[in-house]
Design a protein around this motif. Structure first.
Motif, PDB file in Angstrom:
ATOM      1  N   PRO A  72       0.503  -1.341   0.217  1.00 11.91           N
ATOM      2  CA  PRO A  72       0.088  -0.409  -0.321  1.00 11.91           C
ATOM      3  C   PRO A  72       0.691   0.846   0.276  1.00 11.91           C
ATOM      4  N   ASP A  73       2.215   1.128   0.817  1.00 15.08           N
ATOM      5  CA  ASP A  73       3.023   2.388   0.827  1.00 15.08           C
ATOM      6  C   ASP A  73       3.603   3.198  -0.693  1.00 15.08           C
ATOM      7  N   ASP A  74       3.228   1.781  -1.251  1.00 12.89           N
ATOM      8  CA  ASP A  74       4.115   2.318  -2.392  1.00 12.89           C
ATOM      9  C   ASP A  74       3.269   3.158  -3.462  1.00 12.89           C
ATOM     10  N   LEU A  75       2.139   3.258  -3.346  1.00  6.55           N
ATOM     11  CA  LEU A  75       1.074   3.693  -4.026  1.00  6.55           C
ATOM     12  C   LEU A  75       1.065   5.202  -3.969  1.00  6.55           C
ATOM     13  N   ASP A  76       0.867   6.581  -4.572  1.00  7.07           N
ATOM     14  CA  ASP A  76       1.207   7.634  -4.120  1.00  7.07           C
ATOM     15  C   ASP A  76      -0.624   8.191  -4.038  1.00  7.07           C
ATOM     16  N   ALA A  77      -1.269   7.918  -4.628  1.00 11.87           N
ATOM     17  CA  ALA A  77      -2.513   8.280  -4.795  1.00 11.87           C
ATOM     18  C   ALA A  77      -4.136   7.066  -5.215  1.00 11.87           C
ATOM     19  N   ILE A  78      -4.844   7.514  -4.490  1.00 16.10           N
ATOM     20  CA  ILE A  78      -6.095   6.371  -4.956  1.00 16.10           C
ATOM     21  C   ILE A  78      -7.263   7.450  -5.836  1.00 16.10           C
ATOM     22  N   ILE A  79      -7.897   6.989  -6.417  1.00 16.95           N
ATOM     23  CA  ILE A  79      -9.267   7.466  -7.225  1.00 16.95           C
ATOM     24  C   ILE A  79      -9.915   6.855  -7.123  1.00 16.95           C
ATOM     25  N   LEU A  80     -11.695   6.499  -6.706  1.00 11.98           N
ATOM     26  CA  LEU A  80     -12.273   5.371  -6.779  1.00 11.98           C
ATOM     27  C   LEU A  80     -13.086   6.289  -7.480  1.00 11.98           C
ATOM     28  N   ALA A  81     -13.489   5.904  -8.796  1.00 11.43           N
ATOM     29  CA  ALA A  81     -14.519   5.844  -9.674  1.00 11.43           C
ATOM     30  C   ALA A  81     -15.981   4.758  -8.699  1.00 11.43           C
ATOM     31  N   THR A  82     -16.941   6.279  -8.293  1.00  9.59           N
ATOM     32  CA  THR A  82     -18.577   5.881  -7.705  1.00  9.59           C
ATOM     33  C   THR A  82     -19.495   6.992  -7.444  1.00  9.59           C
ATOM     34  N   SER A  83     -20.238   6.233  -7.572  1.00 10.73           N
ATOM     35  CA  SER A  83     -22.203   7.314  -7.694  1.00 10.73           C
ATOM     36  C   SER A  83     -22.833   6.745  -6.219  1.00 10.73           C
ATOM     37  N   THR A  84     -21.926   5.942  -5.391  1.00 13.05           N
ATOM     38  CA  THR A  84     -22.720   4.980  -4.437  1.00 13.05           C
ATOM     39  C   THR A  84     -21.721   4.816  -3.581  1.00 13.05           C
ATOM     40  N   ALA A  85     -20.992   5.913  -3.497  1.00 13.35           N
ATOM     41  CA  ALA A  85     -20.319   6.519  -1.398  1.00 13.35           C
ATOM     42  C   ALA A  85     -21.039   6.036  -0.669  1.00 13.35           C
ATOM     43  N   ASP A  86     -20.285   4.716   0.495  1.00  9.71           N
ATOM     44  CA  ASP A  86     -21.000   5.197   1.901  1.00  9.71           C
ATOM     45  C   ASP A  86     -21.560   5.571   2.176  1.00  9.71           C
ATOM     46  N   PHE A  87     -21.149   7.701   2.295  1.00 11.44           N
ATOM     47  CA  PHE A  87     -21.421   8.425   2.895  1.00 11.44           C
ATOM     48  C   PHE A  87     -21.223   8.947   2.314  1.00 11.44           C
ATOM     49  N   THR A  88     -22.209  10.213   2.326  1.00 10.10           N
ATOM     50  CA  THR A  88     -21.843  11.418   1.678  1.00 10.10           C
ATOM     51  C   THR A  88     -20.154  11.945   1.912  1.00 10.10           C
ATOM     52  N   PHE A  89     -20.017  11.831   3.096  1.00 10.24           N
ATOM     53  CA  PHE A  89     -18.824  12.767   2.398  1.00 10.24           C
ATOM     54  C   PHE A  89     -18.274  11.552   3.801  1.00 10.24           C
ATOM     55  N   PRO A  90     -16.842  11.006   4.456  1.00  6.00           N
ATOM     56  CA  PRO A  90     -15.944  10.955   3.252  1.00  6.00           C
ATOM     57  C   PRO A  90     -15.843  10.336   2.689  1.00  6.00           C
ATOM     58  N   ALA A  91     -15.139  11.020   1.418  1.00  6.79           N
ATOM     59  CA  ALA A  91     -14.812  10.178   0.133  1.00  6.79           C
ATOM     60  C   ALA A  91     -15.131   8.709   0.393  1.00  6.79           C
ATOM     61  N   ALA A  92     -15.079   7.249  -0.414  1.00  6.02           N
ATOM     62  CA  ALA A  92     -14.993   6.437  -0.328  1.00  6.02           C
ATOM     63  C   ALA A  92     -13.635   6.010   0.312  1.00  6.02           C
ATOM     64  N   ALA A  93     -12.714   6.431  -1.570  1.00 10.97           N
ATOM     65  CA  ALA A  93     -11.382   6.213  -0.989  1.00 10.97           C
ATOM     66  C   ALA A  93     -10.050   6.372  -0.092  1.00 10.97           C
ATOM     67  N   THR A  94     -10.825   7.480   0.887  1.00  8.79           N
ATOM     68  CA  THR A  94     -10.084   7.362   1.887  1.00  8.79           C
ATOM     69  C   THR A  94     -10.294   6.265   2.625  1.00  8.79           C
ATOM     70  N   MET A  95     -11.628   5.512   2.470  1.00  6.52           N
ATOM     71  CA  MET A  95     -11.706   5.007   3.178  1.00  6.52           C
ATOM     72  C   MET A  95     -10.927   3.651   3.294  1.00  6.52           C
ATOM     73  N   VAL A  96     -10.460   3.229   1.862  1.00  3.62           N
ATOM     74  CA  VAL A  96      -9.610   2.116   1.073  1.00  3.62           C
ATOM     75  C   VAL A  96      -8.534   2.568   2.128  1.00  3.62           C
ATOM     76  N   GLN A  97      -7.791   4.279   2.371  1.00  6.24           N
ATOM     77  CA  GLN A  97      -6.521   4.337   2.317  1.00  6.24           C
ATOM     78  C   GLN A  97      -5.944   3.964   3.039  1.00  6.24           C
TER      79      GLN A  97
END
Ligand code: UT7
Length: 323
Positions: A72-97
């Motif tokens: 995971p720490d080899d990655l610089d960024a996560i971009i998650l394409a979705t219209s059905t994030a678990d919550f209005t915010f935070p971005a689901a990508a931060t939950m994956v991070q």
């Protein structure tokens, strides 16, 4: 020297629950024959037992990291394409991070509905070639089952849940179309068409809402716009339809996929098809098809792949890449 965003790994996740077309006929005035002949869909996976967009995205991300042989720490960024994030915010990508235990870099969501993965790939490509990031995890994950009106036979039989992920890494190329990696992108939207495919809820209504679609209208725009965007992206890359090894289209409807391929002068033997098994998984459909296409032995290193998608907005686009 040209920097290219090259595919380093791919993976996917599908919920265990599979729903066959015939199950809908129990509660709705529909049939396996109608669904199959109008859409090409035979079954779909639906999330259950607390499965969410971020949990499926995390599983797909882990599979892509394993495929790439990266941490995971080899990655610089996560971009998650979705219209059905678990919550209005935070971005689901931060939950994956957080789920990955990634303690560096940045993560955010992209919302372009069924075209979301194409928009996310184009964003990742821009970040890599501009030097903002070297390795980007691009995910498409959706729980469209949460947006269905289960009494509306014209929509609820068409969609499914799942997630797919791709890792892009910056590498040096020659600047020609022989390079591996993303060779061109083409993005479009037309907000005048927003009502023909939308969700009738959100922050302004205080409800999640349900997906509403004028199917035949969307169909008409899809065939015309998908063929055009694929042609434009190929032209930008200095290539033509004859150079294409695989079309990996958004998996919404087999008839749209066939008609688009035919407009490009290509047969179904050049198309990675998963619509029969996954239904329409919105932004997840293309990364799912890429991962399944690789696992089936269809997509091989050096192959020229054209990705194209359209969805709510309307938003549509394509990416030409050499695998
Ligand atoms: O992912 C974003 C992009 N989305 C798409 O690309 C979807 C684009 N649209 C489509 O894929 C197709 O338009 C559909 C699959 C949604 C519908 O196929 P269609 O051939 O355009 O059918 P239609 O909507 O014109 O409906 C034909 C008939 C209608 O009955 P009448 O008015 O002819 O009596 C519908 O009420 O089929 C009826 N119908 C159904 N019948 C049985 C609609 N849904 C069903 C159903 N079962 N599930």
């Amino acid at each position: 020297m040209t920097i290219r965003a090259v595919v380093r790994g791919v993976g996917h996740y599908l919920p265990a629950r599979v729903v066959e077309n015939s199950e809908f006929a129990v509660s709705l005035d529909t049939s396996d024959e109608w669904i199959r002949s109008r859409s090409g869909i035979e079954r779909r996976h639906l999330a259950e037992n607390g499965e969410t967009t971020s949990s499926m995205a995390l599983a797909a991300a882990r599979a892509a990291l394993a495929d790439a042989g990266l941490q995971p720490d080899d990655l610089d960024a996560i971009i998650l394409a979705t219209s059905t994030a678990d919550f209005t915010f935070p971005a689901a990508a931060t939950m994956v991070q957080d789920g990955l235990g990634m303690t560096r870099g940045f993560a955010f969501d992209v919302q372009a509905v069924c075209a979301g993965f194409v928009f996310a790939l184009a964003n990742a490509n821009g970040m890599i070639i501009s030097g903002q990031a070297r390795r980007v995890l691009v995910i498409g994950a959706e729980t469209f089952s949460k947006l269905m009106d289960w009494t509306d036979r014209s929509t609820c039989v068409l969609f499914g849940d799942g997630a797919g992920a791709l890792i892009l890494e910056g590498d040096t190329g020659t600047g020609t179309s022989a390079d591996r990696g993303i060779l061109s992108t083409d993005l479009n939207s037309d907000g005048r068409l927003r009502d023909i495919l939308h969700v009738d809820g959100g922050v302004s209504t205080g409800t999640i809402g349900h997906l509403r679609m004028q199917g035949p209208e969307v169909f008409r725009h899809a065939v015309e716009k998908l063929a055009k965007t694929a042609e434009t992206a190929l032209e930008k890359a200095g290539l033509g339809a004859a150079d294409v090894d695989w079309i990996v289209p958004h998996q919404a409807n087999l008839r749209i996929i066939k008609a688009t391929a035919a407009k490009l002068g290509l047969g179904l033997d050049k198309v990675v098809l998963t619509v029969q098994d996954h239904g329409n998984t919105s932004a997840a459909s293309i990364p799912l098809a890429l991962s399944v296409g690789k696992a089936r032995g269809q997509i091989k290193p050096g192959n020229l792949v054209v990705i194209e998608a359209i969805g709510g907005g309307l938003a549509w686009g394509s990416v030409v890449l050499r695998w």
